[in-house]
Design a protein around this motif. Sequence first.
Motif, PDB file in Angstrom:
ATOM      1  N   LEU A 247       0.848  -1.188   0.000  1.00  9.70           N
ATOM      2  CA  LEU A 247       0.000   0.000   0.000  1.00  9.70           C
ATOM      3  C   LEU A 247       0.882   1.237   0.000  1.00  9.70           C
ATOM      4  CD1 LEU A 247      -2.847   1.208   0.273  1.00  9.70           C
ATOM      5  CD2 LEU A 247      -2.552   1.114   2.748  1.00  9.70           C
TER       6      LEU A 247
ATOM      7  N   HIS B  77      -4.679  -0.011  -7.246  1.00 10.81           N
ATOM      8  CA  HIS B  77      -4.562  -1.199  -6.398  1.00 10.81           C
ATOM      9  C   HIS B  77      -3.507  -1.026  -5.305  1.00 10.81           C
ATOM     10  CE1 HIS B  77      -1.221  -1.932  -9.220  1.00 10.81           C
ATOM     11  NE2 HIS B  77      -0.697  -2.679  -8.260  1.00 10.81           N
ATOM     12  N   GLN B  78      -2.757   0.079  -5.338  1.00  7.12           N
ATOM     13  CA  GLN B  78      -1.770   0.369  -4.293  1.00  7.12           C
ATOM     14  C   GLN B  78      -2.246   1.482  -3.367  1.00  7.12           C
ATOM     15  OE1 GLN B  78       1.680   1.022  -6.946  1.00  7.12           O
ATOM     16  NE2 GLN B  78       2.571  -0.811  -6.049  1.00  7.12           N
TER      17      GLN B  78
ATOM     18  N   ALA C  26      -5.620   2.954  -0.711  1.00  3.20           N
ATOM     19  CA  ALA C  26      -6.811   2.619   0.070  1.00  3.20           C
ATOM     20  C   ALA C  26      -7.431   3.906   0.604  1.00  3.20           C
ATOM     21  CB  ALA C  26      -6.462   1.687   1.228  1.00  3.20           C
TER      22      ALA C  26
ATOM     23  N   TYR D 187     -16.684   4.011   0.875  1.00  3.96           N
ATOM     24  CA  TYR D 187     -16.299   2.604   0.702  1.00  3.96           C
ATOM     25  C   TYR D 187     -16.534   2.113  -0.723  1.00  3.96           C
ATOM     26  CZ  TYR D 187     -16.030  -2.423   1.312  1.00  3.96           C
ATOM     27  OH  TYR D 187     -15.687  -3.740   1.176  1.00  3.96           O
TER      28      TYR D 187
ATOM     29  N   ARG E 130     -13.773   1.627  -4.149  1.00  5.97           N
ATOM     30  CA  ARG E 130     -13.614   0.304  -4.749  1.00  5.97           C
ATOM     31  C   ARG E 130     -13.990   0.314  -6.228  1.00  5.97           C
ATOM     32  NH1 ARG E 130     -12.325  -4.033  -1.700  1.00  5.97           N
ATOM     33  NH2 ARG E 130     -11.700  -3.292   0.335  1.00  5.97           N
TER      34      ARG E 130
ATOM     35  N   MET F 117      -9.528   0.981  -5.961  1.00  7.36           N
ATOM     36  CA  MET F 117      -8.815   1.154  -4.702  1.00  7.36           C
ATOM     37  C   MET F 117      -9.346   0.165  -3.661  1.00  7.36           C
ATOM     38  SD  MET F 117      -8.838   5.357  -4.499  1.00  7.36           S
ATOM     39  CE  MET F 117      -8.065   5.417  -2.872  1.00  7.36           C
ATOM     40  N   HIS F 118      -8.574  -0.031  -2.601  1.00 10.21           N
ATOM     41  CA  HIS F 118      -9.058  -0.730  -1.422  1.00 10.21           C
ATOM     42  C   HIS F 118      -9.760   0.319  -0.548  1.00 10.21           C
ATOM     43  CE1 HIS F 118      -6.562  -4.126  -2.573  1.00 10.21           C
ATOM     44  NE2 HIS F 118      -5.561  -3.274  -2.754  1.00 10.21           N
ATOM     45  N   SER F 119     -10.561  -0.131   0.398  1.00 10.11           N
ATOM     46  CA  SER F 119     -11.218   0.847   1.269  1.00 10.11           C
ATOM     47  C   SER F 119     -11.624   0.214   2.594  1.00 10.11           C
ATOM     48  CB  SER F 119     -12.448   1.458   0.583  1.00 10.11           C
ATOM     49  OG  SER F 119     -13.354   0.460   0.184  1.00 10.11           O
TER      50      SER F 119
ATOM     51  N   HIS G 267     -12.997  -5.275   6.479  1.00 12.84           N
ATOM     52  CA  HIS G 267     -12.978  -3.919   5.918  1.00 12.84           C
ATOM     53  C   HIS G 267     -13.713  -2.921   6.816  1.00 12.84           C
ATOM     54  CE1 HIS G 267     -12.667  -5.836   1.624  1.00 12.84           C
ATOM     55  NE2 HIS G 267     -11.574  -6.011   2.349  1.00 12.84           N
TER      56      HIS G 267
ATOM     57  N   PHE H  98      -1.044  -4.286   2.790  1.00 10.16           N
ATOM     58  CA  PHE H  98      -2.479  -4.188   2.984  1.00 10.16           C
ATOM     59  C   PHE H  98      -3.048  -5.587   3.179  1.00 10.16           C
ATOM     60  CE2 PHE H  98      -6.630  -2.358   2.308  1.00 10.16           C
ATOM     61  CZ  PHE H  98      -7.364  -3.403   1.798  1.00 10.16           C
ATOM     62  N   SER H  99      -3.834  -5.754   4.243  1.00  5.93           N
ATOM     63  CA  SER H  99      -4.442  -7.067   4.453  1.00  5.93           C
ATOM     64  C   SER H  99      -5.945  -6.918   4.570  1.00  5.93           C
ATOM     65  CB  SER H  99      -3.901  -7.714   5.723  1.00  5.93           C
ATOM     66  OG  SER H  99      -4.182  -6.927   6.858  1.00  5.93           O
TER      67      SER H  99
END
Length: 244
Positions: free
Chosen positions: A9, A176-177, A179, A189, A193, A197-199, A219, A243-244
């Motif tokens: 991340l 993708h890197q 959040a 949220y 996505r 992105m992550h969120s 999440h 990121f997990s």
Amino acid sequence: MSHRSMLQLRLLTWDVKDTLLRLRHPVGENYSAAARVHEVHVQPEALNKSFHQAYKTQSKHFPNYGLSQGLSSKQLTGVHEDRLLATIAESLYQEFCSAQNWELLPGARETLRQCHQLGIRMAVISNFDQRLEKILSHCNLRHHFEFVLTSEEAGFAKPDQRIFQKALHISGVAPHQAAHVGDNYVKDYRAARDVGMHSFLLTRAGRANNWELQVPKQHVLPSLTHLLSQRLLERSTPQHLRFS
């Protein structure tokens, strides 16, 4: 997610209102106090109700502070037909930036500090106007962020994907890197996505959650400190986080 499948991340973006900061008092109390200075007496409860009704109507007719109609947040605040009301509106517009009107959500300062110590790059993506820079500075939070991107500046408001894409372009980070952390399922949220992105979604006690079945438990943040205490973010290299 296992260590083997963890992603690096490089950027963590934040919503602000009701994620990092919240108003100390209901809007009606602030408006009533400002009016009393000019010997105008209105009940806070009535003002609070009127404000939310007016804000909803204004947002419908002038989305994102009327930017597309050539207006600004400050112009929408003023009441030009009455000089006294215009004076009160101007006072409220300026005082809104004061740290006295805002308080940090539990764990906000510590979480930002620890993320900063981990070496993660951070920024703000917020449906807010140009005053947000001052608010963050007065609350001693601005130094944590590389940049602050408001909807008024970007020209697009969340959940519009373009405001997230602009933040990614500014930072030079792939979706993708990155959040995003926020308190709104649709605007924070889901919107993050949708651009890849992550969120993470910060929950509020006592609020009905109709999205519960749509958001994986890993999440959901019961508190901001949960982001680090549950090892959702783990050290990878000095400039990157897993990121997990």
